[in-house]
Each structure stands twice: as structure tokens, then as C-alpha cells.
Design a protein around this motif. Structure first.
Motif, PDB file in Angstrom:
ATOM      1  N   ASP A   1      11.096   0.177   2.829  1.00  0.00           N
ATOM      2  CA  ASP A   1      11.333   1.591   3.049  1.00  0.00           C
ATOM      3  C   ASP A   1       9.959   2.201   3.357  1.00  0.00           C
ATOM      4  OD1 ASP A   1      12.728   4.181   2.844  1.00  0.00           O
ATOM      5  OD2 ASP A   1      11.532   4.405   1.022  1.00  0.00           O
ATOM      6  N   ARG A   2       9.921   3.319   4.051  1.00  0.00           N
ATOM      7  CA  ARG A   2       8.629   3.924   4.398  1.00  0.00           C
ATOM      8  C   ARG A   2       8.131   4.873   3.308  1.00  0.00           C
ATOM      9  NH1 ARG A   2       7.896   8.113   9.308  1.00  0.00           N
ATOM     10  NH2 ARG A   2       8.253   9.581   7.605  1.00  0.00           N
ATOM     11  N   ASP A   3       8.798   6.007   3.167  1.00  0.00           N
ATOM     12  CA  ASP A   3       8.326   7.093   2.299  1.00  0.00           C
ATOM     13  C   ASP A   3       8.585   6.781   0.829  1.00  0.00           C
ATOM     14  OD1 ASP A   3       7.590   8.650   4.580  1.00  0.00           O
ATOM     15  OD2 ASP A   3       9.708   9.132   4.846  1.00  0.00           O
ATOM     16  N   GLY A   4       7.523   6.824   0.041  1.00  0.00           N
ATOM     17  CA  GLY A   4       7.641   6.547  -1.386  1.00  0.00           C
ATOM     18  C   GLY A   4       7.526   5.070  -1.714  1.00  0.00           C
ATOM     19  N   THR A   5       7.468   4.226  -0.676  1.00  0.00           N
ATOM     20  CA  THR A   5       7.332   2.784  -0.881  1.00  0.00           C
ATOM     21  C   THR A   5       6.025   2.287  -0.276  1.00  0.00           C
ATOM     22  OG1 THR A   5       9.742   2.511  -0.867  1.00  0.00           O
ATOM     23  CG2 THR A   5       8.415   0.531  -0.515  1.00  0.00           C
ATOM     24  N   LEU A   6       5.829   2.545   1.015  1.00  0.00           N
ATOM     25  CA  LEU A   6       4.590   2.146   1.685  1.00  0.00           C
ATOM     26  C   LEU A   6       3.593   3.297   1.795  1.00  0.00           C
ATOM     27  CD1 LEU A   6       5.833  -0.117   4.619  1.00  0.00           C
ATOM     28  CD2 LEU A   6       4.763  -0.836   2.471  1.00  0.00           C
ATOM     29  N   VAL A   7       4.118   4.491   2.047  1.00  0.00           N
ATOM     30  CA  VAL A   7       3.250   5.668   2.188  1.00  0.00           C
ATOM     31  C   VAL A   7       3.730   6.778   1.267  1.00  0.00           C
ATOM     32  CG1 VAL A   7       2.655   5.101   4.589  1.00  0.00           C
ATOM     33  CG2 VAL A   7       4.524   6.698   4.129  1.00  0.00           C
ATOM     34  N   ALA A   8       2.800   7.674   0.937  1.00  0.00           N
ATOM     35  CA  ALA A   8       3.150   8.813   0.089  1.00  0.00           C
ATOM     36  C   ALA A   8       4.264   9.606   0.753  1.00  0.00           C
ATOM     37  CB  ALA A   8       1.928   9.691  -0.138  1.00  0.00           C
ATOM     38  N   ASP A   9       5.232  10.024  -0.044  1.00  0.00           N
ATOM     39  CA  ASP A   9       6.371  10.774   0.474  1.00  0.00           C
ATOM     40  C   ASP A   9       5.976  12.223   0.705  1.00  0.00           C
ATOM     41  OD1 ASP A   9       8.827  11.706   1.237  1.00  0.00           O
ATOM     42  OD2 ASP A   9       9.828  11.268  -0.659  1.00  0.00           O
ATOM     43  N   VAL A  10       5.868  12.584   1.967  1.00  0.00           N
ATOM     44  CA  VAL A  10       5.656  13.973   2.377  1.00  0.00           C
ATOM     45  C   VAL A  10       6.965  14.377   3.038  1.00  0.00           C
ATOM     46  CG1 VAL A  10       4.336  15.530   3.847  1.00  0.00           C
ATOM     47  CG2 VAL A  10       3.189  13.592   2.741  1.00  0.00           C
ATOM     48  N   PRO A  11       7.779  15.213   2.393  1.00  0.00           N
ATOM     49  CA  PRO A  11       9.106  15.522   2.941  1.00  0.00           C
ATOM     50  C   PRO A  11       9.056  15.999   4.396  1.00  0.00           C
ATOM     51  CG  PRO A  11       8.924  16.348   0.712  1.00  0.00           C
ATOM     52  CD  PRO A  11       7.554  15.867   1.109  1.00  0.00           C
ATOM     53  N   TYR A  12       9.870  15.367   5.210  1.00  0.00           N
ATOM     54  CA  TYR A  12      10.011  15.696   6.631  1.00  0.00           C
ATOM     55  C   TYR A  12       8.657  15.733   7.340  1.00  0.00           C
ATOM     56  CZ  TYR A  12      14.517  17.017   4.727  1.00  0.00           C
ATOM     57  OH  TYR A  12      15.717  17.008   4.058  1.00  0.00           O
ATOM     58  N   ASN A  13       7.846  14.722   7.071  1.00  0.00           N
ATOM     59  CA  ASN A  13       6.502  14.683   7.650  1.00  0.00           C
ATOM     60  C   ASN A  13       6.547  14.385   9.142  1.00  0.00           C
ATOM     61  OD1 ASN A  13       3.755  14.612   8.037  1.00  0.00           O
ATOM     62  ND2 ASN A  13       3.518  12.549   7.246  1.00  0.00           N
TER      63      ASN A  13
END
Length: 180
Positions: A10-22
């Protein structure tokens, strides 16, 4: 046990910091251990990919081009993955590709030339693990602050404390060792 041939993240929250709707590539920040996890998988000859829900497109908050530019930035920071797939639909659309449905995982397996059963899906929420299971793959939960407590409990036996440990455990299991 099926040998792992590909690891899908998964991308957001797994590999990179989750920035909502980045939609801004400059806001991409790899999470600790993410670059190392990708490098470790690749050093063992595993295919790597990202499967990500991006409902901001369907909600009109992002363009496909913005998501692609964010993915390109993440790919550069993470050392390069073989494949990036995303679902642009909202949950209400009921599409077959949006996790927890299996479409993204199945499509990634086809594009990587491996059976879904040879894929490990690593993500931070239940939808990631459920998509893996629905596709016939194995899922591992890597919880973070946004992971619901009930998801942590539900997938306690299929979890790892971080993405690098998830990859190490998968490689250990593939070699016949008991995961730590």
C-alpha cells in the motif's frame, strides 16, 4: 506454503507518510524502513509494486496526473518499484479494483507475471489484508496510529510492527524459517 515472488505495498501509511489527498510531490516522505524494505525485496529477486486506493480522483480533489507525479516522487525516494497501480474510484462506486476488493491485487499479479498466491500484500488497514485474501494472496498488516484498534486485534496473527520486518518475515518464511 507458496513461495513469495512479489511484494505489493500500500502507498499511504505503509511506504510514505499519509498526507490525505496529496497531490504535491514535495510533500512525499518515506516512512522509516520503507526504502530498506523495497531494496531488501528487490535484492532477493522479488518483484515489487504498489496498489493504492486514490479516491481523491473520484471525489474531484486530485487529478490522475497529480497522483502519478506523487507516485513518481515516491518511486524515486524509495529506490524504484516495478509497478504502481491505483484505484481512482470512491467507495460508493462499487468498482472491483478498490480495496478491499481484489481487483488491484489481481491486476498487479498479472502485470508482474506471477500468480496472486505468490504475492504478499503489505498495508496499514484491514482493506489491504482483505484485498489480498480476496485475490488469493497473503496479506500482512503493518499498523500505524491511524489503524483502528479492532483491525489490530483482527489481524494480530497476520501483522508486523513495520514494513521492513514484514519483508524480512516474508523472506524468512520463503526460505523455510519461522518468521520472528
Amino acid at each position: 506454503m507458496t513461495t513469495v515472488s512479489a511484494i505489493l505495498f500500500d502507498r499511504d501509511g505503509t511506504l510514505v507518510a499519509d498526507v490525505p489527498y496529496n497531490g504535491d510531490p514535495e510533500r512525499v516522505r518515506p516512512l522509516p524502513g520503507a526504502r530498506e524494505a523495497v531494496a531488501l525485496a528487490r535484492s532477493h529477486g522479488l518483484a515489487t509494486g504498489v496498489v493504492s486506493n486514490q479516491s481523491g480522483i473520484g471525489r474531484g480533489l486530485l487529478t490522475t496526473g497529480q497522483v502519478r507525479r506523487v507516485n513518481e516522487r515516491a518511486d524515486a525516494l524509495l529506490g524504484g518499484l516495478d509497478l504502481w497501480l491505483f484505484c481512482p474510484h470512491t467507495p460508493e462506486d462499487g468498482c472491483p479494483c478498490r480495496k478491499p476488493r481484489p481487483g488491484l491485487v489481481r491486476a498487479a499479479a498479472v502485470r508482474l507475471g506471477v500468480p496472486p498466491a505468490a504475492c504478499l500484500v503489505v498495508g496499514d488497514i484491514a482493506a489491504d489484508v482483505l484485498a489480498a485474501r480476496a485475490a488469493g494472496a497473503r496479506g500482512v498488516l503493518v499498523p500505524n496510529a491511524a489503524t483502528a484498534p479492532e483491525e489490530r486485534r483482527r489481524f494480530a496473527d497476520d501483522s508486523a510492527p513495520d514494513v521492513l520486518t514484514a519483508v524480512r518475515d516474508a523472506l524468512g518464511a520463503a526460505a523455510g524459517r519461522t518468521p520472528a
